[in-house]
Scaffold this motif. Sequence first.
Motif, PDB file in Angstrom:
ATOM      1  N   ARG A 205       0.731  -1.334   0.052  1.00 16.54           N
ATOM      2  CA  ARG A 205      -0.001  -0.089   0.016  1.00 16.54           C
ATOM      3  C   ARG A 205       0.893   1.360  -0.250  1.00 16.54           C
ATOM      4  O   ARG A 205       0.748   2.280  -0.729  1.00 16.54           O
ATOM      5  CB  ARG A 205      -1.108   0.065   1.279  1.00 16.54           C
ATOM      6  CG  ARG A 205      -1.813   1.138   1.376  1.00 16.54           C
ATOM      7  CD  ARG A 205      -2.711   1.219   2.682  1.00 16.54           C
ATOM      8  NE  ARG A 205      -1.966   1.179   3.830  1.00 16.54           N
ATOM      9  CZ  ARG A 205      -1.369   1.966   4.497  1.00 16.54           C
ATOM     10  NH1 ARG A 205      -1.071   3.132   3.909  1.00 16.54           N
ATOM     11  NH2 ARG A 205      -0.620   1.690   5.456  1.00 16.54           N
ATOM     12  N   ARG A 206       1.996   1.189   0.703  1.00 21.60           N
ATOM     13  CA  ARG A 206       2.623   2.235   1.054  1.00 21.60           C
ATOM     14  C   ARG A 206       3.540   2.703  -0.345  1.00 21.60           C
ATOM     15  O   ARG A 206       3.614   3.887  -0.866  1.00 21.60           O
ATOM     16  CB  ARG A 206       3.938   2.184   2.243  1.00 21.60           C
ATOM     17  CG  ARG A 206       3.079   2.430   3.341  1.00 21.60           C
ATOM     18  CD  ARG A 206       3.993   2.212   4.569  1.00 21.60           C
ATOM     19  NE  ARG A 206       5.020   3.421   4.591  1.00 21.60           N
ATOM     20  CZ  ARG A 206       6.278   3.125   4.818  1.00 21.60           C
ATOM     21  NH1 ARG A 206       6.659   2.030   5.384  1.00 21.60           N
ATOM     22  NH2 ARG A 206       7.101   4.120   4.617  1.00 21.60           N
ATOM     23  N   TRP A 207       3.830   1.338  -1.040  1.00 20.13           N
ATOM     24  CA  TRP A 207       4.652   1.591  -2.142  1.00 20.13           C
ATOM     25  C   TRP A 207       3.642   2.358  -3.535  1.00 20.13           C
ATOM     26  O   TRP A 207       4.147   3.096  -3.952  1.00 20.13           O
ATOM     27  CB  TRP A 207       5.191   0.248  -2.766  1.00 20.13           C
ATOM     28  CG  TRP A 207       5.733   0.562  -4.055  1.00 20.13           C
ATOM     29  CD1 TRP A 207       5.370   0.098  -5.306  1.00 20.13           C
ATOM     30  CD2 TRP A 207       7.043   1.100  -4.329  1.00 20.13           C
ATOM     31  NE1 TRP A 207       6.221   0.266  -6.368  1.00 20.13           N
ATOM     32  CE2 TRP A 207       7.263   0.916  -5.772  1.00 20.13           C
ATOM     33  CE3 TRP A 207       7.960   1.667  -3.627  1.00 20.13           C
ATOM     34  CZ2 TRP A 207       8.497   1.472  -6.280  1.00 20.13           C
ATOM     35  CZ3 TRP A 207       9.163   2.193  -4.367  1.00 20.13           C
ATOM     36  CH2 TRP A 207       9.326   1.976  -5.412  1.00 20.13           C
ATOM     37  N   ALA A 208       2.438   1.893  -3.475  1.00 16.56           N
ATOM     38  CA  ALA A 208       1.496   2.234  -4.147  1.00 16.56           C
ATOM     39  C   ALA A 208       1.332   3.924  -4.134  1.00 16.56           C
ATOM     40  O   ALA A 208       1.190   4.723  -5.149  1.00 16.56           O
ATOM     41  CB  ALA A 208       0.181   1.558  -4.260  1.00 16.56           C
ATOM     42  N   GLU A 209       1.158   4.198  -2.948  1.00 18.52           N
ATOM     43  CA  GLU A 209       0.795   5.687  -2.290  1.00 18.52           C
ATOM     44  C   GLU A 209       2.213   6.299  -2.728  1.00 18.52           C
ATOM     45  O   GLU A 209       1.862   7.355  -3.325  1.00 18.52           O
ATOM     46  CB  GLU A 209       0.518   5.810  -1.103  1.00 18.52           C
ATOM     47  CG  GLU A 209      -0.599   5.360  -0.535  1.00 18.52           C
ATOM     48  CD  GLU A 209      -0.834   5.243   0.929  1.00 18.52           C
ATOM     49  OE1 GLU A 209      -0.018   5.554   1.798  1.00 18.52           O
ATOM     50  OE2 GLU A 209      -1.881   4.762   1.323  1.00 18.52           O
ATOM     51  N   LEU A 210       3.368   5.905  -2.703  1.00 21.30           N
ATOM     52  CA  LEU A 210       4.434   6.691  -2.979  1.00 21.30           C
ATOM     53  C   LEU A 210       4.666   6.871  -4.526  1.00 21.30           C
ATOM     54  O   LEU A 210       5.166   7.839  -4.968  1.00 21.30           O
ATOM     55  CB  LEU A 210       5.887   6.005  -2.377  1.00 21.30           C
ATOM     56  CG  LEU A 210       7.029   6.522  -2.502  1.00 21.30           C
ATOM     57  CD1 LEU A 210       7.228   8.076  -1.871  1.00 21.30           C
ATOM     58  CD2 LEU A 210       8.212   5.681  -2.149  1.00 21.30           C
ATOM     59  N   LEU A 211       4.271   5.795  -5.270  1.00 21.48           N
ATOM     60  CA  LEU A 211       4.466   6.151  -6.838  1.00 21.48           C
ATOM     61  C   LEU A 211       3.324   7.052  -7.289  1.00 21.48           C
ATOM     62  O   LEU A 211       3.912   7.902  -8.230  1.00 21.48           O
ATOM     63  CB  LEU A 211       3.993   4.545  -7.213  1.00 21.48           C
ATOM     64  CG  LEU A 211       5.057   3.470  -7.511  1.00 21.48           C
ATOM     65  CD1 LEU A 211       4.426   2.512  -8.135  1.00 21.48           C
ATOM     66  CD2 LEU A 211       6.201   4.101  -8.094  1.00 21.48           C
ATOM     67  N   GLN A 212       2.259   7.246  -6.733  1.00 25.67           N
ATOM     68  CA  GLN A 212       1.164   8.007  -7.053  1.00 25.67           C
ATOM     69  C   GLN A 212       2.053   9.829  -6.644  1.00 25.67           C
ATOM     70  O   GLN A 212       2.040  10.564  -7.411  1.00 25.67           O
ATOM     71  CB  GLN A 212      -0.056   8.011  -6.353  1.00 25.67           C
ATOM     72  CG  GLN A 212      -0.890   6.835  -6.495  1.00 25.67           C
ATOM     73  CD  GLN A 212      -1.343   7.121  -8.092  1.00 25.67           C
ATOM     74  OE1 GLN A 212      -0.842   7.981  -9.252  1.00 25.67           O
ATOM     75  NE2 GLN A 212      -2.226   6.090  -8.736  1.00 25.67           N
ATOM     76  N   GLU A 213       2.512   9.716  -5.694  1.00 20.94           N
ATOM     77  CA  GLU A 213       3.179  11.185  -5.166  1.00 20.94           C
ATOM     78  C   GLU A 213       4.233  11.278  -6.094  1.00 20.94           C
ATOM     79  O   GLU A 213       4.691  12.341  -6.768  1.00 20.94           O
ATOM     80  CB  GLU A 213       3.843  10.816  -3.955  1.00 20.94           C
ATOM     81  CG  GLU A 213       2.732  10.821  -2.895  1.00 20.94           C
ATOM     82  CD  GLU A 213       3.159  10.111  -1.574  1.00 20.94           C
ATOM     83  OE1 GLU A 213       4.203  10.242  -1.179  1.00 20.94           O
ATOM     84  OE2 GLU A 213       2.304  10.263  -0.623  1.00 20.94           O
ATOM     85  N   LEU A 214       5.131  10.202  -6.589  1.00 25.10           N
ATOM     86  CA  LEU A 214       6.248  10.323  -7.533  1.00 25.10           C
ATOM     87  C   LEU A 214       6.023  10.918  -8.835  1.00 25.10           C
ATOM     88  O   LEU A 214       6.635  11.576  -9.471  1.00 25.10           O
ATOM     89  CB  LEU A 214       7.179   8.933  -7.397  1.00 25.10           C
ATOM     90  CG  LEU A 214       8.111   8.693  -6.415  1.00 25.10           C
ATOM     91  CD1 LEU A 214       8.588   7.379  -6.298  1.00 25.10           C
ATOM     92  CD2 LEU A 214       9.302   9.795  -6.219  1.00 25.10           C
TER      93      LEU A 214
END
Length: 167
Positions: free
Chosen positions: A26-35
Amino acid sequence: MTNDLSGEGGGSNVGRDESPEERADRRWAELLQELRVAQTGVQILFGFLLTVVFQSRFTELSDTDTNIYVVTVVLGAVATGALIAPVSFHRMVAGRQLKPEAVEWASRLTVMGLIFLLGTMASALLLILRVALHNAVALWIVAGLVLWFVLCWFVLPAWARHRDTRS
C-alpha cells in the motif's frame, strides 16, 4: 522502529488490518502516485533548463547569471536522479522480500528529491527574475517564494505529523 517518512507516524497500523507485506504494498502504491506528480514537474523543468543554453540570448548573460544557470542545471539533474531513483531501487530489489526496506529508502530519496527540486526552483526563479527585473528585488521575491515552498512542502506536513502524535 524505522524512520518512517511516509507520514504514517511510525510503524503503527492503527485502523488497518494489514500484514507488513500488505502495508509495504500500500505504501509503495501511495509513493508511486506521489512520485508521478513530482517526477513530471522536475522532468518538465529540467527539460526546459537544458534548452536555455542553446538560446541566442544565453551568451548575453553575465558571469553571475551563467553560474546561477549552471547551479540550476546541476540541481535539476540531482533532483531528477533522486526522484527517479525509487523506481530503480524497487526494480533492483524486487522479488527479494525487501519491499518494506525499499519503501523506506524510496521515501528518503523522494524527500531528498523534493529538497533538490526546491533548490532547482529557487535558482531557476532567481535567474529568471534577475534577467527580467535587473535589480535586487529578484532576490527578495525568490526568498519569499522559497519560504512559501518550505511552508507548503515541509512545515505544514511536519506540523500535521506533530499535531497527530500529540493526540
